[in-house]
Design a protein around this motif. Structure first.
Motif, PDB file in Angstrom:
ATOM      1  N   ILE A   1     -57.473 105.808 -37.582  1.00 54.63           N
ATOM      2  CA  ILE A   1     -56.369 106.519 -38.439  1.00 54.63           C
ATOM      3  C   ILE A   1     -56.426 105.683 -39.481  1.00 54.63           C
ATOM      4  N   ILE A   2     -56.498 104.119 -38.873  1.00 55.64           N
ATOM      5  CA  ILE A   2     -55.790 103.125 -40.016  1.00 55.64           C
ATOM      6  C   ILE A   2     -57.005 103.180 -41.020  1.00 55.64           C
ATOM      7  N   VAL A   3     -58.457 103.047 -40.855  1.00 57.73           N
ATOM      8  CA  VAL A   3     -59.507 103.067 -40.861  1.00 57.73           C
ATOM      9  C   VAL A   3     -59.188 104.199 -42.671  1.00 57.73           C
ATOM     10  N   MET A   4     -59.200 105.338 -42.015  1.00 60.49           N
ATOM     11  CA  MET A   4     -59.105 106.103 -43.138  1.00 60.49           C
ATOM     12  C   MET A   4     -57.585 105.636 -44.528  1.00 60.49           C
ATOM     13  N   LEU A   5     -56.585 105.537 -43.862  1.00 59.89           N
ATOM     14  CA  LEU A   5     -55.706 105.735 -44.181  1.00 59.89           C
ATOM     15  C   LEU A   5     -55.465 104.216 -45.125  1.00 59.89           C
ATOM     16  N   GLY A   6     -56.023 103.361 -45.428  1.00 63.52           N
ATOM     17  CA  GLY A   6     -56.426 102.408 -45.497  1.00 63.52           C
ATOM     18  C   GLY A   6     -56.508 102.371 -47.577  1.00 63.52           C
ATOM     19  N   GLY A   7     -57.843 103.559 -47.548  1.00 62.57           N
ATOM     20  CA  GLY A   7     -58.051 104.023 -49.167  1.00 62.57           C
ATOM     21  C   GLY A   7     -56.819 104.688 -49.425  1.00 62.57           C
ATOM     22  N   PRO A   8     -55.764 105.473 -49.326  1.00 60.65           N
ATOM     23  CA  PRO A   8     -54.202 105.517 -49.823  1.00 60.65           C
ATOM     24  C   PRO A   8     -53.413 104.705 -50.007  1.00 60.65           C
ATOM     25  N   ALA A   9     -53.343 104.104 -48.310  1.00 58.77           N
ATOM     26  CA  ALA A   9     -52.990 103.121 -48.501  1.00 58.77           C
ATOM     27  C   ALA A   9     -52.487 102.233 -49.482  1.00 58.77           C
ATOM     28  N   MET A  10     -53.979 101.681 -49.906  1.00 63.78           N
ATOM     29  CA  MET A  10     -54.306 100.718 -51.092  1.00 63.78           C
ATOM     30  C   MET A  10     -53.562 101.572 -52.221  1.00 63.78           C
ATOM     31  N   ASN A  11     -54.499 102.891 -52.981  1.00 62.77           N
ATOM     32  CA  ASN A  11     -53.746 103.019 -54.037  1.00 62.77           C
ATOM     33  C   ASN A  11     -51.706 103.016 -54.209  1.00 62.77           C
ATOM     34  N   MET A  12     -51.665 103.112 -53.108  1.00 67.97           N
ATOM     35  CA  MET A  12     -50.227 103.145 -53.128  1.00 67.97           C
ATOM     36  C   MET A  12     -49.282 102.239 -53.023  1.00 67.97           C
ATOM     37  N   ILE A  13     -50.864 100.866 -53.351  1.00 69.70           N
ATOM     38  CA  ILE A  13     -49.444  99.347 -53.219  1.00 69.70           C
ATOM     39  C   ILE A  13     -49.790  99.448 -54.178  1.00 69.70           C
ATOM     40  N   LEU A  14     -51.014  99.844 -55.369  1.00 69.75           N
ATOM     41  CA  LEU A  14     -51.332  99.323 -56.813  1.00 69.75           C
ATOM     42  C   LEU A  14     -50.037 100.228 -57.401  1.00 69.75           C
ATOM     43  N   GLY A  15     -50.133 101.743 -56.962  1.00 67.33           N
ATOM     44  CA  GLY A  15     -48.744 102.016 -57.680  1.00 67.33           C
ATOM     45  C   GLY A  15     -47.528 101.271 -57.259  1.00 67.33           C
ATOM     46  N   LEU A  16     -47.587 100.721 -56.517  1.00 71.02           N
ATOM     47  CA  LEU A  16     -45.984 100.169 -56.378  1.00 71.02           C
ATOM     48  C   LEU A  16     -46.260  99.063 -56.993  1.00 71.02           C
ATOM     49  N   LEU A  17     -47.408  98.162 -56.998  1.00 71.95           N
ATOM     50  CA  LEU A  17     -47.145  97.064 -58.194  1.00 71.95           C
ATOM     51  C   LEU A  17     -47.407  97.226 -59.870  1.00 71.95           C
ATOM     52  N   PHE A  18     -47.878  98.856 -60.165  1.00 75.91           N
ATOM     53  CA  PHE A  18     -48.544  98.623 -61.481  1.00 75.91           C
ATOM     54  C   PHE A  18     -46.203  99.461 -61.823  1.00 75.91           C
ATOM     55  N   THR A  19     -45.746  99.843 -60.499  1.00 75.52           N
ATOM     56  CA  THR A  19     -44.456 100.054 -60.856  1.00 75.52           C
ATOM     57  C   THR A  19     -44.107  99.228 -61.491  1.00 75.52           C
ATOM     58  N   ALA A  20     -44.009  97.852 -60.072  1.00 79.87           N
ATOM     59  CA  ALA A  20     -43.648  96.725 -60.718  1.00 79.87           C
ATOM     60  C   ALA A  20     -43.440  96.281 -62.031  1.00 79.87           C
ATOM     61  N   VAL A  21     -44.440  95.870 -62.459  1.00 77.21           N
ATOM     62  CA  VAL A  21     -44.532  95.414 -63.365  1.00 77.21           C
ATOM     63  C   VAL A  21     -44.415  96.351 -64.611  1.00 77.21           C
ATOM     64  N   LEU A  22     -43.997  97.513 -64.635  1.00 78.59           N
ATOM     65  CA  LEU A  22     -43.751  98.489 -65.494  1.00 78.59           C
ATOM     66  C   LEU A  22     -41.856  97.879 -65.843  1.00 78.59           C
ATOM     67  N   LEU A  23     -41.288  98.252 -64.486  1.00 77.74           N
ATOM     68  CA  LEU A  23     -39.899  98.033 -63.979  1.00 77.74           C
ATOM     69  C   LEU A  23     -39.425  96.813 -64.480  1.00 77.74           C
ATOM     70  N   MET A  24     -39.551  95.928 -64.092  1.00 77.35           N
ATOM     71  CA  MET A  24     -39.329  94.197 -63.889  1.00 77.35           C
ATOM     72  C   MET A  24     -39.733  93.930 -65.710  1.00 77.35           C
ATOM     73  N   GLY A  25     -41.178  94.113 -65.559  1.00 78.23           N
ATOM     74  CA  GLY A  25     -41.966  93.173 -66.099  1.00 78.23           C
ATOM     75  C   GLY A  25     -41.667  93.782 -68.169  1.00 78.23           C
ATOM     76  N   PHE A  26     -41.065  95.078 -68.043  1.00 78.18           N
ATOM     77  CA  PHE A  26     -41.090  95.667 -69.338  1.00 78.18           C
ATOM     78  C   PHE A  26     -39.878  95.972 -69.728  1.00 78.18           C
ATOM     79  N   GLY A  27     -39.448  96.416 -68.668  1.00 76.06           N
ATOM     80  CA  GLY A  27     -38.617  97.394 -68.610  1.00 76.06           C
ATOM     81  C   GLY A  27     -38.161  98.671 -68.911  1.00 76.06           C
ATOM     82  N   VAL A  28     -37.242  99.553 -69.232  1.00 74.29           N
ATOM     83  CA  VAL A  28     -37.432 100.558 -69.626  1.00 74.29           C
ATOM     84  C   VAL A  28     -36.375 100.913 -70.463  1.00 74.29           C
ATOM     85  N   ALA A  29     -37.059 101.785 -71.329  1.00 74.40           N
ATOM     86  CA  ALA A  29     -36.554 102.075 -72.925  1.00 74.40           C
ATOM     87  C   ALA A  29     -35.432 102.523 -72.674  1.00 74.40           C
ATOM     88  N   THR A  30     -34.006 101.920 -73.636  1.00 75.64           N
ATOM     89  CA  THR A  30     -32.624 101.619 -73.308  1.00 75.64           C
ATOM     90  C   THR A  30     -32.129 101.745 -74.587  1.00 75.64           C
TER      91      THR A  30
END
Length: 443
Positions: free
Chosen positions: A128-157
């Motif tokens: 299960i860990i081997v097979m969930l490793g791929g989706p988990a990596m994409n989840m981590i990347l999604g979180l990182l990109f979201t963090a860059v978007l919100l904390m680095g660039f910000g939200v249009a206000t």
């Protein structure tokens, strides 16, 4: 830069982002497999003919011609034939032949000393860990990109600086020639407010946000109030009298609300006739997880309704029906959207880059959620097989029966081929639709 060059740069930016996301998805499978001592023979990005490869230790790393995915090859993905302990068939049926060929391919690189390095011998939790490793990596990347978007660039206000001043009072759904006698000046135009004015006080109260100002204006219909703006570094004071006007009722999704019959909703409120400039405002770290959760919820909704949405895409592609802007799109559609965003010269560069980063965040969440569908050949199908194996072994133990051994997931290959064919067909349809009738997100 020319719009064409900007369009190309936007496409390249997202294409590289997708390629990196796919590569790291496969790393998510590769790393735990190697940690669990499974022999990994290949790590490939793409499908089809190999363009480049290099062997490092026991693994061949490479890039293939069709960049629409990737894979990691591990020895012994399927257990040997239970009846005789080999990979030979026990019958000559078509489905059995498919399973046997898959077992043979899975075991063809198993050599002396590899008996305990095959995938099927792993405990269920390791599979299960081997097979969930791929989706988990994409989840981590999604979180990182979201963090860059919100904390680095910000939200249009919306800010308290005026972007535009309407000249005429216009009823909802109507138009008026601003140079005609029918043009009745808006309170803002009559008071002499101008674009780039920053509103500092309203009715004697300091203005700290656009939402605050909007509420005060809406509640002041028919009342003459003092207003102060900062213009070219100097304070300018005047008075305005908001008029009662029917304005759209906006929902939480940013769209105009409708009633049960689908009729657009309006309400009578105070109106000045001004719009707000927007600016990117960085958000705290606490905003990342809620935003990611909302993104995942939206993606999951699309995936859950995917069959119906794909049918909708097919109808639109072969008829005059419009495309659903919230429906699925292919990599071609994603590239087109990225190019259009990058080519919007009227939009600040920072906002364009932020939009592209947000697009990559959404793509990674989509890759993660889609791969969790419990159907082979997706990662979720392998996870479902491992869970079934674990339950089967647990039940056998509780009943005092012999361990049934690893679940032979090769028996599900006919289903795998059907699902793979459907996925290929869906991809071809979406690409075709994105070429002949692309989604129009920007009007």
């Amino acid at each position: 830069m020319t719009p064409v060059l900007l369009f190309i740069l936007g496409v390249v930016f997202v294409a590289v982002g997708i390629a990196v996301s796919i590569a790291l998805h496969e790393v998510g499978h590769l790393v735990p497999a190697k940690l669990f001592k499974v022999r990994v023979t290949k790590y490939m990005i793409g499908f089809g003919p190999t363009l480049w490869s290099r062997r490092r230790g026991e693994t061949e790393y490479g890039v293939k011609a069709v960049p629409l995915g990737g894979y990691v090859s591990m020895i012994g993905m399927y257990p040997p034939n239970k009846e005789d302990g080999s990979v030979r068939p026990s019958s000559t049926g078509m489905f059995q032949t498919l399973a046997t060929e898959a077992r043979s391919q899975a075991h063809e690189e198993v050599g002396p000393g590899d008996e305990n390095r095959v995938f099927y011998r792993l405990p269920v939790w390791k599979k299960i860990i081997v097979m969930l490793g791929g989706p988990a990596m994409n989840m981590i990347l999604g979180l990182l990109f979201t963090a860059v978007l919100l904390m680095g660039f910000g939200v249009a206000t919306a800010t308290t600086t005026i972007s535009d001043v309407s000249k005429c009072q216009v009823a909802a759904g109507q138009t008026v020639d601003p140079n005609s006698a029918d043009c009745q000046l808006t309170p803002a135009a009559a008071a002499g407010l101008k674009p780039n004015d920053t509103i500092t006080s309203f009715d004697g109260k300091a203005v700290t946000s656009w939402s605050q100002l909007t509420e005060w204006i809406r509640a002041s219909a028919g009342k003459e109030v003092a207003i102060t703006v900062q213009r070219d570094g100097n304070p300018v004071s005047t008075t305005v009298t908001p008029v009662l006007s029917a304005r759209p009722v906006m929902g939480n999704d940013g769209r105009q609300a409708t009633d049960a019959a689908g009729t657009l909703q309006y309400q009578d409120v105070g109106f000045l006739g001004i719009g707000a400039q927007t600016a990117l405002v960085p958000q705290p770290a606490s905003s990342v997880l809620p935003m990611a959760g909302e993104n995942i919820r939206q993606v999951a909704g699309v995936v859950f309704n995917l069959p119906a949405r794909v049918v909708g895409v097919a109808k639109a592609a072969f008829s005059e029906e419009p495309r659903d802007p919230n429906g699925p799109i292919s990599v071609v559609g994603v590239g087109r959207v990225a190019g259009e965003v990058a080519a919007m010269e009227a939009v600040p560069l920072q906002s364009r880059v932020a939009t592209l980063v947000g697009l990559l965040a959404g793509l990674n969440f989509a890759l993660a959620v889609f791969n969790l569908i419990p159907l082979l050949p997706l990662d979720g199908g392998h996870v479902a097989g491992a869970l079934y194996e674990g339950v089967r072994r647990k039940v056998a133990k509780l009943r005092g029966r012999p361990d049934p051994g690893a679940f032979d997931i090769a028996k599900l290959l006919p289903v795998t081929y059907v699902v793979a064919a459907l996925l290929i067909g869906m991809s071809v349809l979406l690409i075709y639709a994105d070429i002949v009738k692309p989604v129009n997100l920007f009007g």
